[in-house]
Motif scaffolding. Structure first.
Motif, PDB file in Angstrom:
ATOM      1  N   LEU A   1     -16.241  70.929  35.409  1.00 20.50           N
ATOM      2  CA  LEU A   1     -15.621  69.929  36.297  1.00 20.50           C
ATOM      3  C   LEU A   1     -14.958  70.665  37.451  1.00 20.50           C
ATOM      4  O   LEU A   1     -14.152  71.578  37.229  1.00 20.50           O
ATOM      5  CB  LEU A   1     -14.572  69.130  35.516  1.00 20.50           C
ATOM      6  N   VAL A   2     -15.295  70.279  38.666  1.00 21.27           N
ATOM      7  CA  VAL A   2     -14.578  70.822  39.830  1.00 21.27           C
ATOM      8  C   VAL A   2     -13.768  69.672  40.418  1.00 21.27           C
ATOM      9  O   VAL A   2     -14.324  68.664  40.872  1.00 21.27           O
ATOM     10  CB  VAL A   2     -15.541  71.435  40.869  1.00 21.27           C
ATOM     11  N   ALA A   3     -12.454  69.810  40.341  1.00 19.58           N
ATOM     12  CA  ALA A   3     -11.552  68.727  40.711  1.00 19.58           C
ATOM     13  C   ALA A   3     -10.699  69.128  41.915  1.00 19.58           C
ATOM     14  O   ALA A   3     -10.163  70.231  41.952  1.00 19.58           O
ATOM     15  CB  ALA A   3     -10.644  68.390  39.527  1.00 19.58           C
ATOM     16  N   GLY A   4     -10.595  68.237  42.868  1.00 13.64           N
ATOM     17  CA  GLY A   4      -9.761  68.482  44.051  1.00 13.64           C
ATOM     18  C   GLY A   4      -8.463  67.702  43.949  1.00 13.64           C
ATOM     19  O   GLY A   4      -8.475  66.511  43.639  1.00 13.64           O
ATOM     20  N   ASN A   5      -7.351  68.382  44.184  1.00 19.20           N
ATOM     21  CA  ASN A   5      -6.035  67.749  44.191  1.00 19.20           C
ATOM     22  C   ASN A   5      -5.536  67.750  45.632  1.00 19.20           C
ATOM     23  O   ASN A   5      -5.147  68.792  46.149  1.00 19.20           O
ATOM     24  CB  ASN A   5      -5.101  68.561  43.284  1.00 19.20           C
ATOM     25  N   TRP A   6      -5.575  66.595  46.247  1.00 20.92           N
ATOM     26  CA  TRP A   6      -5.178  66.520  47.670  1.00 20.92           C
ATOM     27  C   TRP A   6      -3.662  66.570  47.858  1.00 20.92           C
ATOM     28  O   TRP A   6      -3.186  66.664  48.970  1.00 20.92           O
ATOM     29  CB  TRP A   6      -5.732  65.233  48.287  1.00 20.92           C
ATOM     30  N   LYS A   7      -2.925  66.434  46.769  1.00 24.06           N
ATOM     31  CA  LYS A   7      -1.452  66.410  46.847  1.00 24.06           C
ATOM     32  C   LYS A   7      -1.012  65.343  47.858  1.00 24.06           C
ATOM     33  O   LYS A   7      -1.684  64.324  47.996  1.00 24.06           O
ATOM     34  CB  LYS A   7      -0.905  67.796  47.197  1.00 24.06           C
ATOM     35  N   MET A   8       0.075  65.582  48.616  1.00 23.47           N
ATOM     36  CA  MET A   8       0.548  64.550  49.552  1.00 23.47           C
ATOM     37  C   MET A   8      -0.114  64.758  50.919  1.00 23.47           C
ATOM     38  O   MET A   8       0.554  64.991  51.938  1.00 23.47           O
ATOM     39  CB  MET A   8       2.077  64.596  49.658  1.00 23.47           C
ATOM     40  N   ASN A   9      -1.433  64.706  50.901  1.00 21.76           N
ATOM     41  CA  ASN A   9      -2.220  64.880  52.122  1.00 21.76           C
ATOM     42  C   ASN A   9      -3.308  63.829  52.161  1.00 21.76           C
ATOM     43  O   ASN A   9      -3.918  63.523  51.128  1.00 21.76           O
ATOM     44  CB  ASN A   9      -2.896  66.260  52.143  1.00 21.76           C
ATOM     45  N   GLY A  10      -3.572  63.321  53.344  1.00 18.36           N
ATOM     46  CA  GLY A  10      -4.695  62.404  53.501  1.00 18.36           C
ATOM     47  C   GLY A  10      -4.272  61.033  53.963  1.00 18.36           C
ATOM     48  O   GLY A  10      -3.319  60.429  53.456  1.00 18.36           O
ATOM     49  N   LEU A  11      -4.974  60.559  54.991  1.00 21.93           N
ATOM     50  CA  LEU A  11      -4.807  59.201  55.515  1.00 21.93           C
ATOM     51  C   LEU A  11      -6.182  58.537  55.428  1.00 21.93           C
ATOM     52  O   LEU A  11      -7.148  59.173  55.004  1.00 21.93           O
ATOM     53  CB  LEU A  11      -4.305  59.255  56.967  1.00 21.93           C
ATOM     54  N   LYS A  12      -6.249  57.287  55.860  1.00 18.62           N
ATOM     55  CA  LYS A  12      -7.542  56.582  55.745  1.00 18.62           C
ATOM     56  C   LYS A  12      -8.679  57.356  56.403  1.00 18.62           C
ATOM     57  O   LYS A  12      -9.815  57.335  55.932  1.00 18.62           O
ATOM     58  CB  LYS A  12      -7.428  55.189  56.351  1.00 18.62           C
ATOM     59  N   ALA A  13      -8.352  58.064  57.490  1.00 15.14           N
ATOM     60  CA  ALA A  13      -9.387  58.819  58.215  1.00 15.14           C
ATOM     61  C   ALA A  13     -10.011  59.916  57.340  1.00 15.14           C
ATOM     62  O   ALA A  13     -11.119  60.381  57.622  1.00 15.14           O
ATOM     63  CB  ALA A  13      -8.794  59.437  59.476  1.00 15.14           C
ATOM     64  N   SER A  14      -9.308  60.293  56.281  1.00 18.12           N
ATOM     65  CA  SER A  14      -9.809  61.367  55.401  1.00 18.12           C
ATOM     66  C   SER A  14     -11.017  60.924  54.582  1.00 18.12           C
ATOM     67  O   SER A  14     -11.626  61.737  53.882  1.00 18.12           O
ATOM     68  CB  SER A  14      -8.722  61.827  54.439  1.00 18.12           C
ATOM     69  N   ARG A  15     -11.352  59.623  54.663  1.00 18.06           N
ATOM     70  CA  ARG A  15     -12.542  59.164  53.932  1.00 18.06           C
ATOM     71  C   ARG A  15     -13.780  59.931  54.369  1.00 18.06           C
ATOM     72  O   ARG A  15     -14.733  60.074  53.615  1.00 18.06           O
ATOM     73  CB  ARG A  15     -12.733  57.659  54.132  1.00 18.06           C
ATOM     74  N   LYS A  16     -13.752  60.441  55.617  1.00 17.02           N
ATOM     75  CA  LYS A  16     -14.933  61.176  56.114  1.00 17.02           C
ATOM     76  C   LYS A  16     -15.164  62.463  55.305  1.00 17.02           C
ATOM     77  O   LYS A  16     -16.285  62.953  55.225  1.00 17.02           O
ATOM     78  CB  LYS A  16     -14.819  61.462  57.615  1.00 17.02           C
ATOM     79  N   GLU A  17     -14.121  62.992  54.702  1.00  8.67           N
ATOM     80  CA  GLU A  17     -14.310  64.194  53.867  1.00  8.67           C
ATOM     81  C   GLU A  17     -15.083  63.829  52.592  1.00  8.67           C
ATOM     82  O   GLU A  17     -15.888  64.609  52.108  1.00  8.67           O
ATOM     83  CB  GLU A  17     -12.957  64.822  53.510  1.00  8.67           C
ATOM     84  N   VAL A  18     -14.817  62.632  52.069  1.00  6.53           N
ATOM     85  CA  VAL A  18     -15.539  62.199  50.866  1.00  6.53           C
ATOM     86  C   VAL A  18     -16.989  61.860  51.207  1.00  6.53           C
ATOM     87  O   VAL A  18     -17.914  62.250  50.489  1.00  6.53           O
ATOM     88  CB  VAL A  18     -14.801  61.015  50.193  1.00  6.53           C
ATOM     89  N   SER A  19     -17.199  61.178  52.335  1.00  8.22           N
ATOM     90  CA  SER A  19     -18.596  60.869  52.690  1.00  8.22           C
ATOM     91  C   SER A  19     -19.342  62.152  53.036  1.00  8.22           C
ATOM     92  O   SER A  19     -20.518  62.311  52.696  1.00  8.22           O
ATOM     93  CB  SER A  19     -18.679  59.847  53.824  1.00  8.22           C
ATOM     94  N   GLY A  20     -18.645  63.105  53.670  1.00  8.79           N
ATOM     95  CA  GLY A  20     -19.276  64.392  53.996  1.00  8.79           C
ATOM     96  C   GLY A  20     -19.636  65.164  52.737  1.00  8.79           C
ATOM     97  O   GLY A  20     -20.698  65.782  52.639  1.00  8.79           O
ATOM     98  N   LEU A  21     -18.759  65.099  51.754  1.00 11.84           N
ATOM     99  CA  LEU A  21     -19.026  65.778  50.482  1.00 11.84           C
ATOM    100  C   LEU A  21     -20.201  65.096  49.769  1.00 11.84           C
ATOM    101  O   LEU A  21     -21.094  65.766  49.245  1.00 11.84           O
ATOM    102  CB  LEU A  21     -17.761  65.742  49.606  1.00 11.84           C
ATOM    103  N   ALA A  22     -20.187  63.778  49.783  1.00 13.04           N
ATOM    104  CA  ALA A  22     -21.279  63.022  49.128  1.00 13.04           C
ATOM    105  C   ALA A  22     -22.623  63.386  49.760  1.00 13.04           C
ATOM    106  O   ALA A  22     -23.617  63.560  49.049  1.00 13.04           O
ATOM    107  CB  ALA A  22     -21.015  61.526  49.240  1.00 13.04           C
ATOM    108  N   ARG A  23     -22.642  63.510  51.079  1.00 11.80           N
ATOM    109  CA  ARG A  23     -23.898  63.877  51.771  1.00 11.80           C
ATOM    110  C   ARG A  23     -24.377  65.252  51.325  1.00 11.80           C
ATOM    111  O   ARG A  23     -25.549  65.457  51.024  1.00 11.80           O
ATOM    112  CB  ARG A  23     -23.676  63.892  53.290  1.00 11.80           C
ATOM    113  N   ARG A  24     -23.442  66.205  51.287  1.00 16.47           N
ATOM    114  CA  ARG A  24     -23.816  67.563  50.870  1.00 16.47           C
ATOM    115  C   ARG A  24     -24.326  67.576  49.430  1.00 16.47           C
ATOM    116  O   ARG A  24     -25.296  68.244  49.094  1.00 16.47           O
ATOM    117  CB  ARG A  24     -22.618  68.507  51.012  1.00 16.47           C
ATOM    118  N   LEU A  25     -23.650  66.841  48.550  1.00 13.16           N
ATOM    119  CA  LEU A  25     -24.054  66.809  47.140  1.00 13.16           C
ATOM    120  C   LEU A  25     -25.438  66.177  46.993  1.00 13.16           C
ATOM    121  O   LEU A  25     -26.252  66.629  46.184  1.00 13.16           O
ATOM    122  CB  LEU A  25     -23.032  66.022  46.308  1.00 13.16           C
TER     123      LEU A  25
END
Ligand code: PEP
Length: 257
Positions: A13-37
């Motif tokens: 399992l590779v788990a990311g802990n964003w801690k107190m970081n991230g706004l709605k605009a950060s969704r692009k990091e998840v879509s970018g990761l999904a594309r790469r995967l």
């Protein structure tokens, strides 16, 4: 585990802990990761992103159809009630989480969480149907005093629930002095601690303990992930800073591609 029995195959399992970081605009990091995967031929690990609770629903939606699971970073032990500002495991589940981190060293230090608190939170996670990622780790002072294994043994004994199984519980070993510092233990040191954790888990939970995932966390980045993930009994990573950008996080996941 009975003597002579083969060790179980464990999916990392590779788990990311964003801690107190991230706004709605950060969704692009998840879509970018999904594309790469999606482009990778075979991803040999599970992938998890734990954003602030405000983003769980949004990122769950963003991750739809991908390999990415979403988790919380903490939960209250109770299901509901007069606990201003807190969030329950049931609420995380309702928002789309499948996992929750409990007992992170920042919560142990900043919020005075004890092993008993962490155990109650892990119980709450199980009650709600979430996988609990239970964090343990020694401070630099404890390490210098040669107390690493004693400290971790105590945290495991106090923080894990008696009903823990390989499906409901993940252990994350995170030396406090390695978190966010760019410093990591040597592969040998990680191997020693993870072997001791495995022994403890097998001693207490038998076959379930043999199959439980043990993550390493603390300054994991693309350049050191392959070496750290190759250490025996390291079944993945808990990643802070380097999980915030899709490119970096994918670079770490690439240790399993
Ligand atoms: C963490 O906080 O869980 C962590 C491992 O942080 P970092 O990767 O930034 O050291």
């Amino acid at each position: 585990m009975a003597a002579g029995k083969k060790a179980p195959r464990i999916t990392a399992l590779v788990a990311g802990n964003w801690k107190m970081n991230g706004l709605k605009a950060s969704r692009k990091e998840v879509s970018g990761l999904a594309r790469r995967l999606a482009k990778a031929e075979r991803v040999g690990c599970d992938v998890l992103v734990c954003p602030p609770a405000t983003l769980i629903s949004l990122l769950k939606e963003e991750a739809k159809g991908s390999k990415i699971a979403i988790g919380g970073q903490d939960c209250h032990a109770n299901a509901s009630g007069a606990h201003t500002g807190d969030i329950s495991a049931e609420m995380l589940k309702d928002a789309g989480a499948g996992f929750v981190i409990v007992g992170h060293s920042e919560r142990r230090a900043d919020h005075g969480e004890t092993d008993a608190t962490v155990r109650a939170k892990a119980e709450a996670a199980h009650r709600a149907g979430l996988v609990a990622i239970v964090c343990v780790g020694e401070t630099e002072q404890q390490r210098d005093a040669g107390e690493t294994l004693k400290v971790i043994g105590g945290q495991l004994a106090g923080s894990l629930t008696d009903a823990a199984t390989a499906k409901t519980t993940v252990v994350a070993y995170e030396p406090v002095w390695a978190i966010g510092t760019g410093r990591t233990p040597t592969a040998d040191d990680v191997a020693k601690v993870h072997a001791a954790i495995r022994e403890t888990l097998v001693g207490r939970f038998g076959e379930e303990g043999a199959a439980m995932r043990i993550l390493y966390g603390g300054s994991v980045k693309p350049s050191n992930a392959a070496e750290l993930m190759a250490v025996p009994n390291v079944n993945g990573a808990l990643v802070g800073g380097a999980s915030l950008k899709a490119e970096d996080f994918f670079g770490i996941i690439s240790a399993y591609i």
